[in-house]
Design a protein around this motif. Structure first.
Motif, PDB file in Angstrom:
ATOM      1  N   LYS A  15      14.247   2.625  -2.049  1.00 37.16           N
ATOM      2  CA  LYS A  15      15.437   3.017  -2.812  1.00 37.16           C
ATOM      3  C   LYS A  15      15.347   2.527  -4.248  1.00 37.16           C
ATOM      4  N   TYR A  16      14.805   1.319  -4.410  1.00 34.91           N
ATOM      5  CA  TYR A  16      14.659   0.737  -5.741  1.00 34.91           C
ATOM      6  C   TYR A  16      13.186   0.399  -5.967  1.00 34.91           C
ATOM      7  N   PRO A  17      12.414   1.311  -6.549  1.00 35.47           N
ATOM      8  CA  PRO A  17      10.982   1.066  -6.742  1.00 35.47           C
ATOM      9  C   PRO A  17      10.711   0.061  -7.854  1.00 35.47           C
ATOM     10  N   PHE A  18       9.443  -0.275  -8.001  1.00 34.69           N
ATOM     11  CA  PHE A  18       8.992  -1.180  -9.056  1.00 34.69           C
ATOM     12  C   PHE A  18       9.481  -0.681 -10.400  1.00 34.69           C
ATOM     13  N   PRO A  19      10.007  -1.581 -11.268  1.00 36.26           N
ATOM     14  CA  PRO A  19      10.014  -3.049 -11.170  1.00 36.26           C
ATOM     15  C   PRO A  19      11.366  -3.651 -10.768  1.00 36.26           C
ATOM     16  N   SER A  39       4.184 -14.305   1.281  1.00 37.66           N
ATOM     17  CA  SER A  39       3.793 -12.913   1.484  1.00 37.66           C
ATOM     18  C   SER A  39       4.160 -12.081   0.252  1.00 37.66           C
ATOM     19  N   SER A  40       4.950 -11.016   0.407  1.00 33.33           N
ATOM     20  CA  SER A  40       5.338 -10.220  -0.760  1.00 33.33           C
ATOM     21  C   SER A  40       6.206 -11.027  -1.710  1.00 33.33           C
ATOM     22  N   GLY A  41       6.945 -11.998  -1.173  1.00 34.24           N
ATOM     23  CA  GLY A  41       7.694 -12.907  -2.033  1.00 34.24           C
ATOM     24  C   GLY A  41       6.776 -13.776  -2.866  1.00 34.24           C
ATOM     25  N   GLY A  42       5.586 -14.075  -2.329  1.00 36.44           N
ATOM     26  CA  GLY A  42       4.593 -14.824  -3.087  1.00 36.44           C
ATOM     27  C   GLY A  42       4.078 -14.024  -4.269  1.00 36.44           C
ATOM     28  N   THR A  43       3.978 -12.706  -4.100  1.00 33.79           N
ATOM     29  CA  THR A  43       3.600 -11.834  -5.210  1.00 33.79           C
ATOM     30  C   THR A  43       4.602 -11.966  -6.348  1.00 33.79           C
ATOM     31  N   ILE A  57       2.810 -19.023  -0.475  1.00 38.11           N
ATOM     32  CA  ILE A  57       2.380 -19.052   0.918  1.00 38.11           C
ATOM     33  C   ILE A  57       1.790 -17.694   1.274  1.00 38.11           C
ATOM     34  N   TYR A  58       0.518 -17.673   1.634  1.00 33.58           N
ATOM     35  CA  TYR A  58      -0.270 -16.451   1.888  1.00 33.58           C
ATOM     36  C   TYR A  58       0.214 -15.267   1.050  1.00 33.58           C
ATOM     37  N   PRO A  59       0.081 -15.379  -0.280  1.00 36.91           N
ATOM     38  CA  PRO A  59       0.593 -14.321  -1.169  1.00 36.91           C
ATOM     39  C   PRO A  59      -0.320 -13.101  -1.230  1.00 36.91           C
ATOM     40  N   GLY A  60       0.289 -11.940  -1.490  1.00 35.63           N
ATOM     41  CA  GLY A  60      -0.478 -10.755  -1.835  1.00 35.63           C
ATOM     42  C   GLY A  60      -0.479 -10.643  -3.355  1.00 35.63           C
ATOM     43  N   LEU A  61      -1.653 -10.619  -3.970  1.00 36.57           N
ATOM     44  CA  LEU A  61      -1.734 -10.730  -5.425  1.00 36.57           C
ATOM     45  C   LEU A  61      -2.409  -9.539  -6.104  1.00 36.57           C
ATOM     46  N   GLN A  62      -2.956  -8.624  -5.324  1.00 35.31           N
ATOM     47  CA  GLN A  62      -3.565  -7.426  -5.908  1.00 35.31           C
ATOM     48  C   GLN A  62      -3.733  -6.385  -4.812  1.00 35.31           C
ATOM     49  N   MET A  63      -3.766  -5.146  -5.220  1.00 34.88           N
ATOM     50  CA  MET A  63      -4.121  -4.062  -4.305  1.00 34.88           C
ATOM     51  C   MET A  63      -4.922  -3.004  -5.039  1.00 34.88           C
ATOM     52  N   ILE A  64      -5.617  -3.426  -6.109  1.00 34.27           N
ATOM     53  CA  ILE A  64      -6.447  -2.434  -6.800  1.00 34.27           C
ATOM     54  C   ILE A  64      -7.783  -2.264  -6.078  1.00 34.27           C
ATOM     55  N   ASP A  65      -8.189  -3.280  -5.318  1.00 32.29           N
ATOM     56  CA  ASP A  65      -9.366  -3.177  -4.459  1.00 32.29           C
ATOM     57  C   ASP A  65      -8.903  -3.474  -3.034  1.00 32.29           C
ATOM     58  N   THR A  66      -8.888  -2.465  -2.193  1.00 33.64           N
ATOM     59  CA  THR A  66      -8.389  -2.637  -0.824  1.00 33.64           C
ATOM     60  C   THR A  66      -9.517  -2.827   0.195  1.00 33.64           C
ATOM     61  N   PHE A  67     -10.718  -3.173  -0.312  1.00 34.01           N
ATOM     62  CA  PHE A  67     -11.853  -3.416   0.570  1.00 34.01           C
ATOM     63  C   PHE A  67     -12.404  -4.830   0.427  1.00 34.01           C
ATOM     64  N   LEU A  68     -11.546  -5.798   0.130  1.00 37.21           N
ATOM     65  CA  LEU A  68     -11.997  -7.186   0.131  1.00 37.21           C
ATOM     66  C   LEU A  68     -12.448  -7.562   1.545  1.00 37.21           C
ATOM     67  N   LEU A  87       3.800   0.367   2.892  1.00 35.21           N
ATOM     68  CA  LEU A  87       4.983  -0.267   2.318  1.00 35.21           C
ATOM     69  C   LEU A  87       4.790  -0.549   0.823  1.00 35.21           C
ATOM     70  N   LEU A  88       3.574  -0.959   0.446  1.00 35.64           N
ATOM     71  CA  LEU A  88       3.302  -1.188  -0.974  1.00 35.64           C
ATOM     72  C   LEU A  88       3.388   0.108  -1.770  1.00 35.64           C
ATOM     73  N   SER A  89       2.847   1.181  -1.220  1.00 38.69           N
ATOM     74  CA  SER A  89       2.883   2.470  -1.908  1.00 38.69           C
ATOM     75  C   SER A  89       4.310   2.932  -2.126  1.00 38.69           C
ATOM     76  N   LEU A  90       5.203   2.642  -1.173  1.00 41.40           N
ATOM     77  CA  LEU A  90       6.606   3.013  -1.329  1.00 41.40           C
ATOM     78  C   LEU A  90       7.263   2.251  -2.470  1.00 41.40           C
ATOM     79  N   TYR A  91       6.744   1.072  -2.777  1.00 41.24           N
ATOM     80  CA  TYR A  91       7.264   0.290  -3.895  1.00 41.24           C
ATOM     81  C   TYR A  91       6.868   0.923  -5.230  1.00 41.24           C
ATOM     82  N   VAL A  92       5.728   1.628  -5.230  1.00 40.47           N
ATOM     83  CA  VAL A  92       5.238   2.282  -6.450  1.00 40.47           C
ATOM     84  C   VAL A  92       5.793   3.701  -6.561  1.00 40.47           C
ATOM     85  N   ALA A  93       5.653   4.481  -5.490  1.00 38.75           N
ATOM     86  CA  ALA A  93       6.108   5.880  -5.496  1.00 38.75           C
ATOM     87  C   ALA A  93       6.109   6.407  -4.074  1.00 38.75           C
ATOM     88  N   ASN A  94       7.063   7.251  -3.768  1.00 38.57           N
ATOM     89  CA  ASN A  94       7.136   7.855  -2.435  1.00 38.57           C
ATOM     90  C   ASN A  94       6.193   9.052  -2.380  1.00 38.57           C
TER      91      ASN A  94
END
Length: 393
Positions: free
Chosen positions: A142-146, A181-185, A210-221, A241-248
């Motif tokens: 409903k409320y995408p980035f940022p 997690s996403s809050g760590g981002t 705590i176990y943060p997600g810090l990037q998703m430009i490379d999804t093959f780490l 879920l991340l893609s929904l934050y950027v665009a549906n």
């Protein structure tokens, strides 16, 4: 009635199937982890099914399931709990009742539906004699980035005003920003923005991720490949879920699963997340680095190259200003390598980092310290985090 029975029966069959999926051998309390992992996978499959038949949006089922963990603002003998608004954004405050001998420390806690973390924030406030501030930021899609980031920055700046700190008797030199997690981002980005802001930089003493997600430009780490199917955090679910934050946009989801979602003009950013340069050798194992395929996605999403979305994309000069940092990573976690890369980069520029790596750890453990299924691992991580705060804040 027949439709509901059919759905229930199908979900039970799925649950039984996933319950016996293999998990890493050294995980603590394996059957509890199996149960939680199976639950997440069933929810994901049912969410996909419901969306495909037009019954419910994919993300709606996930948000509905989190309601079971929400608690009301109830004070106790040690802590006053207050639901209020800072900058017109809902927040929850935990204020110790005992009169302090000196000004209090404060923790700004960031993670989605903050009312689901009542137990931990209450304990943190009581043990440290600290004011804990939780932010109920706006959620995607409903409320995408940022939107979420803007809310967190606005609330944090409001709280850091002299008059607000004085009202709650908070020491402006003893404030930590924390998220998991996403809050760590979000916590990492808020810390970067404020520590590079002359008005606020001296008011953030520490950050805890705590176990943060810090990037998703490379999804093959390596950790993305090793733990694509969990336990608990699943690569496909996370990228949806991340893609929904950027665009549906379903094409963005599919492209990110193939690691083909980044535009050609992002090539210069991959030096910041190149795991072959930053991961400790033991985590590289037999993986071979392959550069993501650029320019395959027709649509353009500027957020994908925005360091406010992915904190690992900032340059070293911006990292140099960061405060004392505490990072928890878990061995059996899709996001493990994000944290490890950030640790290396921070240490390379002279930032003091305390790193807790949990060998038997899984993603999300700190969320399971209340409710019908609790993990001792969650209590362990929570205790280590609070002890670090006691020693450093």
């Amino acid at each position: 009635m027949g439709y509901k029975s059919l759905c229930f029966g199908f979900s039970c069959i799925l649950f039984a199937y996933f319950l016996y999926s293999p998990i890493p051998e050294n995980i603590e309390e394996p059957w509890k982890v199996r149960y939680l992992d199976a639950t997440v996978k069933v929810v994901s499959y049912m969410a996909t099914l419901f969306e495909n038949i037009g019954l419910m949006k994919y993300e709606k089922l996930f948000s509905t399931s989190s309601v079971f963990y929400i608690t009301q603002a109830v004070s106790d003998e040690n802590v006053t709990v207050i639901d209020t608004y800072f900058s017109n954004i809902p927040v929850r405050l935990y204020v110790p009742k005992r009169k302090p001998e000196r000004k209090r420390p404060a923790v700004i806690y960031i993670h989605g539906e903050i009312k689901a973390y009542d137990n931990m924030n209450r304990l943190t406030s009581n043990k440290l004699g600290a004011v804990v501030l939780g932010i109920n930021y706006r959620l995607a899609p409903k409320y995408p980035f940022p939107a979420a980031l803007d809310d967190c920055v606005s609330v944090t700046k409001f709280f850091l005003q002299d008059k607000v700190l004085a009202k709650y008797r908070v020491d402006p030199t003893r404030i930590c920003i924390m998220g998991d997690s996403s809050g760590g981002t979000l916590a990492a980005t808020v810390t970067q923005l404020l520590r590079n802001d002359p008005e606020f930089r001296n008011r953030i003493k520490a950050q805890a991720l705590i176990y943060p997600g810090l990037q998703m430009i490379d999804t093959f780490l390596p950790s993305h490949r090793e733990y694509a199917h969990g336990p608990i955090l699943i690569r496909e679910v996370m990228l949806k879920l991340l893609s929904l934050y950027v665009a549906n946009d379903s094409s963005l989801i599919q492209a990110s699963l193939r690691n083909e979602h980044m535009p050609e003009e992002s090539r210069h950013l991959f030096k910041f997340v190149n795991w072959s340069d930053f991961l400790p050798e033991k985590y590289k194992k037999n993986h071979v680095y392959t550069a993501p395929v650029l320019g395959k996605l027709n649509a353009s999403y500027p957020a994908l190259v925005d360091s406010r979305l992915f904190p690992l994309l900032v340059n070293d000069s911006q990292l140099q200003n960061l405060p004392l940092t505490y990072i928890v990573t878990c061995e059996h976690d899709l996001l493990r390598d994000d944290g490890l890369i950030y640790i290396t980069r921070l240490r390379n520029v002279g930032v003091q980092v305390i790193h807790d790596h949990i060998e038997e750890g899984v993603h999300g453990a700190i969320s399971f310290t209340t409710g019908s299924v609790v993990l001792q691992l969650g209590f362990k991580i929570r205790s280590r985090y609070i002890r670090w705060l006691e020693e450093n804040l």
